[in-house]
Motif scaffolding. Structure first.
Motif, PDB file in Angstrom:
ATOM      1  N   ARG A  97       0.730  -1.379   0.035  1.00 18.59           N
ATOM      2  CA  ARG A  97      -0.030   0.075  -0.053  1.00 18.59           C
ATOM      3  C   ARG A  97       0.950   1.451  -0.076  1.00 18.59           C
ATOM      4  O   ARG A  97       0.402   2.318   0.069  1.00 18.59           O
ATOM      5  CB  ARG A  97      -1.005   0.073   1.179  1.00 18.59           C
ATOM      6  CG  ARG A  97      -1.967  -1.055   1.249  1.00 18.59           C
ATOM      7  CD  ARG A  97      -2.993  -0.878   2.514  1.00 18.59           C
ATOM      8  NE  ARG A  97      -4.021  -1.873   2.423  1.00 18.59           N
ATOM      9  CZ  ARG A  97      -4.666  -2.273   3.326  1.00 18.59           C
ATOM     10  NH1 ARG A  97      -4.417  -1.499   4.331  1.00 18.59           N
ATOM     11  NH2 ARG A  97      -5.543  -3.234   3.291  1.00 18.59           N
ATOM     12  N   GLY A  98       2.074   1.143   0.199  1.00 16.10           N
ATOM     13  CA  GLY A  98       2.824   2.365   0.160  1.00 16.10           C
ATOM     14  C   GLY A  98       3.235   2.971   1.542  1.00 16.10           C
ATOM     15  O   GLY A  98       3.487   4.198   1.541  1.00 16.10           O
ATOM     16  N   TYR A  99       2.754   2.409   2.481  1.00 16.52           N
ATOM     17  CA  TYR A  99       2.788   3.170   3.994  1.00 16.52           C
ATOM     18  C   TYR A  99       4.196   3.231   4.267  1.00 16.52           C
ATOM     19  O   TYR A  99       5.209   2.309   3.900  1.00 16.52           O
ATOM     20  CB  TYR A  99       2.089   2.514   4.916  1.00 16.52           C
ATOM     21  CG  TYR A  99       0.776   2.328   5.081  1.00 16.52           C
ATOM     22  CD1 TYR A  99       0.040   3.593   5.198  1.00 16.52           C
ATOM     23  CD2 TYR A  99      -0.149   1.420   4.495  1.00 16.52           C
ATOM     24  CE1 TYR A  99      -1.331   3.699   4.924  1.00 16.52           C
ATOM     25  CE2 TYR A  99      -1.662   1.719   4.415  1.00 16.52           C
ATOM     26  CZ  TYR A  99      -2.389   2.547   4.357  1.00 16.52           C
ATOM     27  OH  TYR A  99      -3.627   2.813   4.588  1.00 16.52           O
ATOM     28  N   GLU A 100       4.744   4.182   4.935  1.00 12.58           N
ATOM     29  CA  GLU A 100       5.905   4.280   5.153  1.00 12.58           C
ATOM     30  C   GLU A 100       6.044   4.756   6.886  1.00 12.58           C
ATOM     31  O   GLU A 100       5.101   5.178   7.365  1.00 12.58           O
ATOM     32  CB  GLU A 100       6.494   5.646   4.430  1.00 12.58           C
ATOM     33  CG  GLU A 100       6.723   5.529   3.211  1.00 12.58           C
ATOM     34  CD  GLU A 100       7.269   6.775   2.555  1.00 12.58           C
ATOM     35  OE1 GLU A 100       7.639   7.673   3.243  1.00 12.58           O
ATOM     36  OE2 GLU A 100       7.250   7.262   1.323  1.00 12.58           O
ATOM     37  N   LYS A 101       7.223   4.216   7.464  1.00 13.56           N
ATOM     38  CA  LYS A 101       7.439   4.465   8.760  1.00 13.56           C
ATOM     39  C   LYS A 101       7.760   6.119   8.916  1.00 13.56           C
ATOM     40  O   LYS A 101       8.695   6.421   8.220  1.00 13.56           O
ATOM     41  CB  LYS A 101       8.594   3.730   9.457  1.00 13.56           C
ATOM     42  CG  LYS A 101       8.137   2.295   9.814  1.00 13.56           C
ATOM     43  CD  LYS A 101       9.167   1.647  10.709  1.00 13.56           C
ATOM     44  CE  LYS A 101       8.373   0.293  11.188  1.00 13.56           C
ATOM     45  NZ  LYS A 101       9.477  -0.242  12.156  1.00 13.56           N
ATOM     46  N   ARG A 102       7.175   6.931   9.707  1.00 14.58           N
ATOM     47  CA  ARG A 102       7.321   8.302   9.800  1.00 14.58           C
ATOM     48  C   ARG A 102       7.902   8.402  11.322  1.00 14.58           C
ATOM     49  O   ARG A 102       7.605   7.742  12.156  1.00 14.58           O
ATOM     50  CB  ARG A 102       5.897   8.887   9.611  1.00 14.58           C
ATOM     51  CG  ARG A 102       5.667   8.620   8.232  1.00 14.58           C
ATOM     52  CD  ARG A 102       4.721   9.798   7.919  1.00 14.58           C
ATOM     53  NE  ARG A 102       3.858   9.395   6.659  1.00 14.58           N
ATOM     54  CZ  ARG A 102       4.163   9.698   5.424  1.00 14.58           C
ATOM     55  NH1 ARG A 102       5.163  10.171   5.111  1.00 14.58           N
ATOM     56  NH2 ARG A 102       3.518   9.451   4.532  1.00 14.58           N
ATOM     57  N   THR A 103       8.599   9.714  11.291  1.00 11.76           N
ATOM     58  CA  THR A 103       9.201   9.912  12.554  1.00 11.76           C
ATOM     59  C   THR A 103       8.172  10.355  13.224  1.00 11.76           C
ATOM     60  O   THR A 103       7.277  11.406  12.801  1.00 11.76           O
ATOM     61  CB  THR A 103      10.352  10.712  12.280  1.00 11.76           C
ATOM     62  OG1 THR A 103      10.051  11.963  11.635  1.00 11.76           O
ATOM     63  CG2 THR A 103      11.606  10.181  11.797  1.00 11.76           C
ATOM     64  N   PRO A 104       8.133  10.354  14.727  1.00  8.00           N
ATOM     65  CA  PRO A 104       7.068  10.948  15.555  1.00  8.00           C
ATOM     66  C   PRO A 104       7.243  12.320  15.450  1.00  8.00           C
ATOM     67  O   PRO A 104       8.175  12.989  15.333  1.00  8.00           O
ATOM     68  CB  PRO A 104       7.224  10.354  16.909  1.00  8.00           C
ATOM     69  CG  PRO A 104       8.288   9.458  16.738  1.00  8.00           C
ATOM     70  CD  PRO A 104       8.898   9.444  15.322  1.00  8.00           C
ATOM     71  N   ILE A 105       5.874  13.091  15.621  1.00  3.29           N
ATOM     72  CA  ILE A 105       5.933  14.517  15.548  1.00  3.29           C
ATOM     73  C   ILE A 105       6.147  14.939  17.081  1.00  3.29           C
ATOM     74  O   ILE A 105       5.306  14.441  17.990  1.00  3.29           O
ATOM     75  CB  ILE A 105       4.810  15.148  15.071  1.00  3.29           C
ATOM     76  CG1 ILE A 105       4.850  14.539  13.613  1.00  3.29           C
ATOM     77  CG2 ILE A 105       4.759  16.768  15.103  1.00  3.29           C
ATOM     78  CD1 ILE A 105       3.388  15.209  12.666  1.00  3.29           C
ATOM     79  N   ASN A 106       7.026  15.882  17.339  1.00  6.94           N
ATOM     80  CA  ASN A 106       6.724  16.480  18.971  1.00  6.94           C
ATOM     81  C   ASN A 106       6.024  17.612  19.141  1.00  6.94           C
ATOM     82  O   ASN A 106       6.285  18.671  18.465  1.00  6.94           O
ATOM     83  CB  ASN A 106       8.374  16.840  19.054  1.00  6.94           C
ATOM     84  CG  ASN A 106       8.542  17.073  20.522  1.00  6.94           C
ATOM     85  OD1 ASN A 106       7.709  17.084  21.442  1.00  6.94           O
ATOM     86  ND2 ASN A 106       9.798  17.452  20.991  1.00  6.94           N
ATOM     87  N   LEU A 107       4.897  17.298  19.693  1.00  9.95           N
ATOM     88  CA  LEU A 107       3.676  18.414  19.538  1.00  9.95           C
ATOM     89  C   LEU A 107       4.018  19.222  21.144  1.00  9.95           C
ATOM     90  O   LEU A 107       3.498  20.269  21.239  1.00  9.95           O
ATOM     91  CB  LEU A 107       2.513  17.901  19.707  1.00  9.95           C
ATOM     92  CG  LEU A 107       2.243  17.189  18.375  1.00  9.95           C
ATOM     93  CD1 LEU A 107       0.758  16.605  18.509  1.00  9.95           C
ATOM     94  CD2 LEU A 107       2.238  18.380  17.217  1.00  9.95           C
ATOM     95  N   SER A 108       4.995  18.696  21.964  1.00  6.34           N
ATOM     96  CA  SER A 108       5.215  19.490  23.166  1.00  6.34           C
ATOM     97  C   SER A 108       6.129  20.812  22.929  1.00  6.34           C
ATOM     98  O   SER A 108       6.058  21.593  24.010  1.00  6.34           O
ATOM     99  CB  SER A 108       5.710  18.473  24.185  1.00  6.34           C
ATOM    100  OG  SER A 108       7.064  18.206  23.772  1.00  6.34           O
ATOM    101  N   GLY A 109       6.834  20.859  21.944  1.00  6.72           N
ATOM    102  CA  GLY A 109       7.759  22.025  21.844  1.00  6.72           C
ATOM    103  C   GLY A 109       8.822  21.941  22.347  1.00  6.72           C
ATOM    104  O   GLY A 109       9.901  22.704  22.167  1.00  6.72           O
ATOM    105  N   SER A 110       9.232  20.760  23.208  1.00  7.88           N
ATOM    106  CA  SER A 110      10.728  20.822  23.669  1.00  7.88           C
ATOM    107  C   SER A 110      11.315  19.768  22.772  1.00  7.88           C
ATOM    108  O   SER A 110      10.761  19.077  22.127  1.00  7.88           O
ATOM    109  CB  SER A 110      10.374  20.136  25.441  1.00  7.88           C
ATOM    110  OG  SER A 110       9.633  18.959  24.934  1.00  7.88           O
TER     111      SER A 110
END
Length: 111
Positions: A97-110
């Motif tokens: 299906r073409g899914y890729e592992k993505r790096t997590p997004i840091n939403l806390s800002g730190s």
């Protein structure tokens, strides 16, 4: 397990075969039975565990294991081979299906 061992042998036992010898013989018999049971339990004839990568490379075996797992999920669903075969099938499907592992997004800002 506590075993009552009187100091003197009961009258009905012959003098050559004391009660203490009988207790020792029974404990040795129990030990022997335990060893035999453990040995036979280890010889259950189960299939060796295959890895997810192995199942990715061996499609016929993967499909056969998944079919067997689907036919008897009560006993086999939690077995290592079923888990590995199903995980391999899921990874193959995701790759198609073409899914890729993505790096997590840091939403806390730190950082």
């Amino acid at each position: 397990m506590a075993v009552f061992c009187p100091k003197e042998s009961p009258e009905w036992l012959s003098p050559l075969f004391s009660f203490n010898k009988l207790m020792i013989m029974i404990s040795h018999t129990h030990f022997l039975l335990l060893v035999v049971a453990v040995t036979l339990a280890g010889c259950s004839g189960k299939d060796p565990v295959k890895t997810v990568d192995w199942y990715k490379e061996n499609t016929p075996e993967r499909l056969a294991v998944i079919e067997k797992c689907d036919a008897n999920p009560g006993e086999l669903a939690a077995s290592p081979n079923c888990i590995n075969a199903i995980t391999a099938a899921n990874q193959i499907t995701l790759n198609k299906r073409g899914y890729e592992k993505r790096t997590p997004i840091n939403l806390s800002g730190s950082k």
